[in-house]
Design an enzyme around this catalytic site. Structure first.
Site, PDB file in Angstrom:
ATOM      1  N   LYS A  13       0.830  -1.205   0.000  1.00 41.28           N
ATOM      2  CA  LYS A  13       0.000   0.000   0.000  1.00 41.28           C
ATOM      3  C   LYS A  13       0.871   1.265   0.000  1.00 41.28           C
ATOM      4  CE  LYS A  13      -2.043  -1.092   3.931  1.00 41.28           C
ATOM      5  NZ  LYS A  13      -1.596  -2.455   4.293  1.00 41.28           N
ATOM      6  N   ARG A  88      -9.100   0.905   9.156  1.00 43.11           N
ATOM      7  CA  ARG A  88      -8.729  -0.475   9.475  1.00 43.11           C
ATOM      8  C   ARG A  88      -9.828  -1.193  10.255  1.00 43.11           C
ATOM      9  NH1 ARG A  88      -2.949   0.307   9.059  1.00 43.11           N
ATOM     10  NH2 ARG A  88      -1.806  -1.626   9.337  1.00 43.11           N
ATOM     11  N   ARG A 127      13.129  -9.051   3.671  1.00 37.20           N
ATOM     12  CA  ARG A 127      13.598  -7.784   4.252  1.00 37.20           C
ATOM     13  C   ARG A 127      14.580  -8.046   5.389  1.00 37.20           C
ATOM     14  NH1 ARG A 127       8.259  -5.941   3.368  1.00 37.20           N
ATOM     15  NH2 ARG A 127       7.562  -6.196   5.497  1.00 37.20           N
ATOM     16  N   ARG A 135      11.481  -2.113  10.868  1.00 33.83           N
ATOM     17  CA  ARG A 135      10.493  -1.661  11.844  1.00 33.83           C
ATOM     18  C   ARG A 135      10.388  -2.687  12.960  1.00 33.83           C
ATOM     19  NH1 ARG A 135       5.456  -0.496   8.042  1.00 33.83           N
ATOM     20  NH2 ARG A 135       4.464  -1.548   9.787  1.00 33.83           N
ATOM     21  N   ARG A 146      -0.291  -9.497  13.147  1.00 34.41           N
ATOM     22  CA  ARG A 146      -0.900  -8.404  12.375  1.00 34.41           C
ATOM     23  C   ARG A 146      -1.881  -8.970  11.352  1.00 34.41           C
ATOM     24  NH1 ARG A 146       4.459  -6.051  10.445  1.00 34.41           N
ATOM     25  NH2 ARG A 146       3.314  -4.601   9.117  1.00 34.41           N
TER      26      ARG A 146
HETATM   27  P1  ADP Z   1       1.285  -2.184   7.652  1.00 36.48           P
HETATM   28  O1  ADP Z   1       0.325  -1.807   6.566  1.00 36.48           O
HETATM   29  O2  ADP Z   1       2.551  -2.768   7.108  1.00 36.48           O
HETATM   30  O3  ADP Z   1       0.657  -3.035   8.715  1.00 36.48           O
HETATM   31  P2  ADP Z   1       1.175   0.497   8.862  1.00 36.48           P
HETATM   32  O4  ADP Z   1       2.303   1.423   8.787  1.00 36.48           O
HETATM   33  O5  ADP Z   1      -0.058   0.843   8.071  1.00 36.48           O
HETATM   34  O6  ADP Z   1       1.773  -0.893   8.401  1.00 36.48           O
HETATM   35  O7  ADP Z   1       0.715   0.291  10.378  1.00 36.48           O
HETATM   36  C1  ADP Z   1       1.614  -0.078  11.378  1.00 36.48           C
HETATM   37  C2  ADP Z   1       0.918  -0.155  12.741  1.00 36.48           C
HETATM   38  O8  ADP Z   1       0.383   1.145  13.079  1.00 36.48           O
HETATM   39  C3  ADP Z   1      -0.293  -1.086  12.824  1.00 36.48           C
HETATM   40  O9  ADP Z   1       0.080  -2.419  13.083  1.00 36.48           O
HETATM   41  C4  ADP Z   1      -1.053  -0.430  14.005  1.00 36.48           C
HETATM   42  O10 ADP Z   1      -0.453  -0.750  15.236  1.00 36.48           O
HETATM   43  C5  ADP Z   1      -0.852   1.051  13.777  1.00 36.48           C
HETATM   44  N1  ADP Z   1      -1.915   1.619  12.917  1.00 36.48           N
HETATM   45  C6  ADP Z   1      -1.720   2.205  11.703  1.00 36.48           C
HETATM   46  N2  ADP Z   1      -2.876   2.612  11.167  1.00 36.48           N
HETATM   47  C7  ADP Z   1      -3.846   2.284  12.065  1.00 36.48           C
HETATM   48  C8  ADP Z   1      -5.263   2.412  12.089  1.00 36.48           C
HETATM   49  N3  ADP Z   1      -5.924   2.969  11.067  1.00 36.48           N
HETATM   50  N4  ADP Z   1      -5.930   1.952  13.177  1.00 36.48           N
HETATM   51  C9  ADP Z   1      -5.297   1.407  14.206  1.00 36.48           C
HETATM   52  N5  ADP Z   1      -3.963   1.223  14.240  1.00 36.48           N
HETATM   53  C10 ADP Z   1      -3.231   1.659  13.191  1.00 36.48           C
END
Ligand code: ADP
Length: 192
Positions: A13, A88, A127, A135, A146
Site C-alpha cells: 500500500k 482499518r 527484508r 520496523r 498483524r
Molecule cells: P502495515 O500496513 O505494514 O501493517 P502500517 O504502517 O499501516 O503498516 O501500520 C503499522 C501499525 O500502526 C499497525 O500495526 C497499528 O499498530 C498502527 N496503525 C496504523 N494505522 C492504524 C489504524 N488505522 N488503526 C489502528 N492502528 C493503526
C-alpha cells in the site's frame, strides 16, 4: 478524488500510495507513518501508541480518527487524498464517511491489493535477510499477529465497500510496475 488503498500488512500500500502521490499529486495519508513520526518525536500520542504498535495491535479508533481528521483539513488535501492504512475497522470507515460527508465529499474508490499470506511472510523474510533498518513490528511472529488482526478487524471492510459499489481488486502479487499499471487502468476508467 479520495482513494483508499486497502490490503494486508506488507501488501504494498505504501509503495503504491507514494507512486500515486508522485503521479497524481494526491497527498498520501498514512496513519502508520503519522504514528511512527509521533513515536520518533516522543509526543504523548507516540508514547501512548509505541507498545501497541510494536506488538502489532491496533491503536484505538478515536486516536487514528482524530489524527486523520486534523491531517485532512490541511490545504494540500483540497482535491482529495490517498488513505493508506486507514480505515482499518468498520468504526473507522464509518467515521471517515461522516468526516468526508461533513465536507461535501466522499470516498470515490477503494483499491484492494490482494496478496496471499505466504507471499507476505516471504516478503518479511526477504527484508530481514537484506539487513538494514527494520520496523519493530517487522518480524515473522508479529506479522502473523498483524495478519490475524487484519482478517478479524479489517477484512470486513471489503464487504462494507463492496456494498457501496466502490471496491476494485488488484493483484498485489504482480511486480510493482504491473500493480501500478493495474491501478492506473482502474483510475483512468473513472469518469471525470
Ligand atoms: P502495515 O500496513 O505494514 O501493517 P502500517 O504502517 O499501516 O503498516 O501500520 C503499522 C501499525 O500502526 C499497525 O500495526 C497499528 O499498530 C498502527 N496503525 C496504523 N494505522 C492504524 C489504524 N488505522 N488503526 C489502528 N492502528 C493503526
Amino acid at each position: 478524488m479520495n482513494l483508499v488503498l486497502f490490503g494486508p500488512p506488507g501488501a504494498g500500500k505504501g509503495t503504491q500510495s507514494k507512486l500515486l502521490t508522485a503521479q497524481r499529486g494526491l497527498p498520501q495519508l498514512s496513519t502508520g507513518d503519522m504514528l511512527r513520526a509521533a513515536i520518533e518525536a516522543g509526543t504523548p500520542l507516540g508514547v501512548a501508541c509505541k507498545a501497541l504498535m510494536a506488538k502489532g495491535e491496533l491503536v484505538p479508533d478515536e486516536t487514528v480518527i482524530r489524527i486523520i481528521g486534523q491531517r485532512y483539513d490541511q490545504p494540500d488535501c483540497k482535491d482529495g487524498a490517498v488513505f493508506d492504512g486507514f480505515p482499518r475497522t468498520i468504526a473507522q470507515a464509518e467515521a471517515l464517511d461522516t468526516m468526508l460527508a461533513e465536507r461535501g465529499r466522499q470516498i470515490d474508490l477503494v483499491l484492494e491489493l490482494k496478496v496471499d499470506d505466504a507471499v507476505l511472510l516471504s516478503r518479511v523474510e526477504t527484508r530481514i535477510k537484506a539487513g538494514g533498518v527494520l520496523r519493530s513490528d517487522d518480524t515473522p511472529e508479529t506479522l502473523a499477529h498483524r495478519l490475524e488482526i487484519y482478517y478479524r478487524n479489517t477484512a470486513p471492510l471489503i464487504g462494507y465497500y463492496r456494498q457501496q459499489g466502490k471496491l476494485k481488486t488488484v493483484d498485489g502479487m504482480a511486480p510493482v510496475e504491473a500493480v501500478t499499471a493495474q491501478i492506473a487502468a482502474i483510475l483512468n476508467a473513472v469518469p471525470g
